[in-house]
Write a protein that holds these residues in place. Structure first.
Motif, PDB file in Angstrom:
ATOM      1  N   UNK A 189       0.950  -1.188  -0.079  1.00  0.00           N
ATOM      2  CA  UNK A 189      -0.120  -0.008   0.103  1.00  0.00           C
ATOM      3  C   UNK A 189       0.900   1.129  -0.033  1.00  0.00           C
ATOM      4  N   UNK A 190       0.767   2.117  -1.026  1.00  0.00           N
ATOM      5  CA  UNK A 190       1.526   3.480  -0.737  1.00  0.00           C
ATOM      6  C   UNK A 190       0.469   4.348  -0.334  1.00  0.00           C
ATOM      7  N   UNK A 191       1.024   5.635  -0.619  1.00  0.00           N
ATOM      8  CA  UNK A 191       0.470   6.784   0.229  1.00  0.00           C
ATOM      9  C   UNK A 191      -1.014   6.999  -0.555  1.00  0.00           C
ATOM     10  N   UNK A 192      -2.042   7.017   0.188  1.00  0.00           N
ATOM     11  CA  UNK A 192      -3.276   7.676  -0.103  1.00  0.00           C
ATOM     12  C   UNK A 192      -3.313   8.827  -0.914  1.00  0.00           C
ATOM     13  N   UNK A 193      -4.397   8.882  -1.811  1.00  0.00           N
ATOM     14  CA  UNK A 193      -4.677  10.347  -2.489  1.00  0.00           C
ATOM     15  C   UNK A 193      -5.920  10.695  -2.057  1.00  0.00           C
ATOM     16  N   UNK A 194      -6.263  11.819  -2.624  1.00  0.00           N
ATOM     17  CA  UNK A 194      -7.807  12.338  -2.199  1.00  0.00           C
ATOM     18  C   UNK A 194      -8.003  13.071  -3.668  1.00  0.00           C
ATOM     19  N   UNK A 195      -9.271  12.817  -3.938  1.00  0.00           N
ATOM     20  CA  UNK A 195     -10.145  13.075  -5.185  1.00  0.00           C
ATOM     21  C   UNK A 195     -11.014  14.325  -4.970  1.00  0.00           C
ATOM     22  N   UNK A 196     -10.883  15.514  -5.558  1.00  0.00           N
ATOM     23  CA  UNK A 196     -11.578  16.162  -5.560  1.00  0.00           C
ATOM     24  C   UNK A 196     -12.648  16.869  -6.836  1.00  0.00           C
ATOM     25  N   UNK A 197     -13.488  17.695  -6.840  1.00  0.00           N
ATOM     26  CA  UNK A 197     -14.399  18.107  -7.968  1.00  0.00           C
ATOM     27  C   UNK A 197     -13.500  19.149  -8.600  1.00  0.00           C
ATOM     28  N   UNK A 198     -13.107  19.155  -9.941  1.00  0.00           N
ATOM     29  CA  UNK A 198     -12.247  19.804 -10.731  1.00  0.00           C
ATOM     30  C   UNK A 198     -13.169  20.493 -11.802  1.00  0.00           C
ATOM     31  N   UNK A 199     -12.732  21.823 -12.199  1.00  0.00           N
ATOM     32  CA  UNK A 199     -13.492  22.408 -13.512  1.00  0.00           C
ATOM     33  C   UNK A 199     -12.617  23.491 -14.074  1.00  0.00           C
ATOM     34  N   UNK A 200     -12.619  23.771 -15.195  1.00  0.00           N
ATOM     35  CA  UNK A 200     -11.849  24.897 -15.916  1.00  0.00           C
ATOM     36  C   UNK A 200     -12.617  26.091 -15.826  1.00  0.00           C
ATOM     37  N   UNK A 201     -11.843  27.177 -15.715  1.00  0.00           N
ATOM     38  CA  UNK A 201     -12.335  28.828 -15.899  1.00  0.00           C
ATOM     39  C   UNK A 201     -13.571  28.921 -16.893  1.00  0.00           C
ATOM     40  N   UNK A 202     -13.250  28.142 -18.019  1.00  0.00           N
ATOM     41  CA  UNK A 202     -14.227  28.328 -19.104  1.00  0.00           C
ATOM     42  C   UNK A 202     -15.626  27.669 -18.668  1.00  0.00           C
ATOM     43  N   UNK A 203     -15.746  26.755 -17.808  1.00  0.00           N
ATOM     44  CA  UNK A 203     -16.810  26.064 -17.211  1.00  0.00           C
ATOM     45  C   UNK A 203     -17.538  26.925 -16.358  1.00  0.00           C
ATOM     46  N   UNK A 204     -16.644  27.418 -15.336  1.00  0.00           N
ATOM     47  CA  UNK A 204     -17.298  28.425 -14.381  1.00  0.00           C
ATOM     48  C   UNK A 204     -17.738  29.721 -14.826  1.00  0.00           C
ATOM     49  N   UNK A 205     -17.293  30.322 -15.986  1.00  0.00           N
ATOM     50  CA  UNK A 205     -17.913  31.424 -16.448  1.00  0.00           C
ATOM     51  C   UNK A 205     -19.150  31.244 -17.158  1.00  0.00           C
ATOM     52  N   UNK A 206     -19.302  29.975 -17.655  1.00  0.00           N
ATOM     53  CA  UNK A 206     -20.528  29.729 -18.294  1.00  0.00           C
ATOM     54  C   UNK A 206     -21.602  29.261 -17.392  1.00  0.00           C
ATOM     55  N   UNK A 207     -21.412  28.273 -16.509  1.00  0.00           N
ATOM     56  CA  UNK A 207     -22.115  27.776 -15.473  1.00  0.00           C
ATOM     57  C   UNK A 207     -22.291  28.452 -14.144  1.00  0.00           C
ATOM     58  N   UNK A 208     -21.185  29.263 -13.732  1.00  0.00           N
ATOM     59  CA  UNK A 208     -21.363  29.972 -12.471  1.00  0.00           C
ATOM     60  C   UNK A 208     -20.416  28.920 -11.523  1.00  0.00           C
ATOM     61  N   UNK A 209     -19.898  29.420 -10.727  1.00  0.00           N
ATOM     62  CA  UNK A 209     -19.038  28.600  -9.558  1.00  0.00           C
ATOM     63  C   UNK A 209     -19.773  28.226  -8.334  1.00  0.00           C
ATOM     64  N   UNK A 210     -19.725  27.195  -7.876  1.00  0.00           N
ATOM     65  CA  UNK A 210     -20.553  26.897  -6.831  1.00  0.00           C
ATOM     66  C   UNK A 210     -20.019  27.341  -5.615  1.00  0.00           C
ATOM     67  N   UNK A 211     -20.907  27.837  -4.762  1.00  0.00           N
ATOM     68  CA  UNK A 211     -20.545  28.380  -3.467  1.00  0.00           C
ATOM     69  C   UNK A 211     -20.978  27.421  -2.082  1.00  0.00           C
ATOM     70  N   UNK A 212     -21.613  26.553  -2.526  1.00  0.00           N
ATOM     71  CA  UNK A 212     -22.095  25.470  -1.661  1.00  0.00           C
ATOM     72  C   UNK A 212     -22.168  24.290  -2.174  1.00  0.00           C
ATOM     73  N   UNK A 213     -22.318  23.184  -1.407  1.00  0.00           N
ATOM     74  CA  UNK A 213     -22.786  21.798  -1.971  1.00  0.00           C
ATOM     75  C   UNK A 213     -24.054  21.740  -3.054  1.00  0.00           C
ATOM     76  N   UNK A 214     -25.045  22.410  -2.475  1.00  0.00           N
ATOM     77  CA  UNK A 214     -26.542  22.511  -3.094  1.00  0.00           C
ATOM     78  C   UNK A 214     -26.244  23.151  -4.700  1.00  0.00           C
ATOM     79  N   UNK A 215     -25.268  23.810  -4.701  1.00  0.00           N
ATOM     80  CA  UNK A 215     -25.143  24.625  -5.986  1.00  0.00           C
ATOM     81  C   UNK A 215     -24.478  23.759  -7.080  1.00  0.00           C
TER      82      UNK A 215
END
Length: 298
Positions: free
Chosen positions: A163-189
């Motif tokens: 077993x090697x070092x554990x990693x962590x997965x996050x939700x990622x996006x690009x600036x173009x996506x956030x400009x079009x769809x909006x950046x989430x400020x909470x989980x509900x978004x």
């Protein structure tokens, strides 16, 4: 007498050859690390199995019969062949030149392996690393690969796993996506967010997000691909959001964590190989280089 297709026991033949080379049962016994009675029984058993008299006793000594002399001539050839086999096996096990096959996800193959392959090239120019960049689990027991990098603990017997070092997965996006769809400020978004999906389904990922308060379902995954590299490129180009381990995301310019406050998804990493690791120098080299790199955090 043995049937024509029967093959005498090699230990008995080796006992005979050692006796001839040493000139006596006592000398052969010392050479082979056996007791003299044990060695004598092996020679006698060989005579019985072949139905020939190999030695005649003359005083306290042993003299080969004509049949025994013919047999020993063949045994010498067999002994030399056995020695060559042993030397070839030893050379193969110690050589770091040759092929080592590694199976790993296509995303890891594209983003994590390149600097490690460069390191291996510098240390062993004669080493060839074949990378099976697949997202399915290859079968090491059947030698579909020598080494596997997996994110689930192997459950097959006969494998060596670290077993090697554990990693962590996050939700990622690009600036173009956030400009079009909006950046989430909470989980509900994330309720109306667009994610990249997988061919095998998204139930596990959806469940992980739901446990973190992210209200997503199948409707949030309008596109799917079996290729991790393709899905990650869609994220990078702003088509959608996607989850990725941080070790890959840090190597990808132009992507951002969508909501840093959201609890990440833990991802374990296992380095797996078969038992030839103990005898093959080149598999050990590749395994150790991968283990060192994958065990480092950050």
């Amino acid at each position: 007498m043995n049937k024509p297709h029967d093959i005498p026991d090699w230990n008995q033949m080796r006992a005979l050859l050692a006796t001839v080379q040493a000139g006596s049962l006592s000398g052969a016994a010392k050479r082979l690390g056996l007791t003299q009675p044990t060695l004598g029984r092996q020679v006698a058993a060989l005579e019985a199995s072949l139905g020939v008299t190999i030695f005649e006793r003359v005083g306290r000594g042993l003299v080969l019969t004509e049949a025994g002399a013919q047999l020993v001539a063949h045994l010498r050839d067999m002994g030399e062949a056995a020695e060559k086999v042993a030397m070839a096996a030893a050379g193969q096990s110690q050589s770091i030149d040759g092929v080592v096959r590694v199976t790993v996800s296509d995303v890891y193959a594209a983003h994590v392996l390149p600097p490690l392959l460069t390191q291996l090239r510098a240390r062993a120019p004669g080493l060839v690393v074949e990378v099976a960049a697949v997202n399915s689990i290859s079968d090491l027991i059947r030698r579909e690969a020598d080494i596997a990098i997996r994110h689930v603990r192997p459950d097959q017997d006969g494998l060596i796993a670290r077993r090697c070092a554990d990693s962590a997965a996050y939700i990622y996006g690009a600036p173009a996506y956030f400009e079009r769809e909006g950046r989430p400020n909470s989980a509900a978004d994330f309720a109306r967010a667009v994610f990249v999906g997988a061919f095998e389904g998204n139930d596990i990922f959806i469940a992980e997000l739901n446990r973190r308060g992210v209200p997503v379902g199948p409707a949030n995954f309008p596109w799917a691909t079996q290729s991790g590299v393709t899905g990650w490129e869609w994220v990078r180009q702003g088509l959608c959001l996607g989850a990725m381990v941080d070790v890959v995301a840090r190597r990808t310019p132009g992507v951002e964590v969508a909501l840093p406050s959201l609890e990440p998804i833990p991802v374990s990493t296992w380095l797996v190989t078969h038992r030839e690791l103990r005898t093959s120098a080149r598999i050990r080299l590749v395994f150790d280089v991968l283990a060192e790199a994958l065990s480092r955090r950050g």
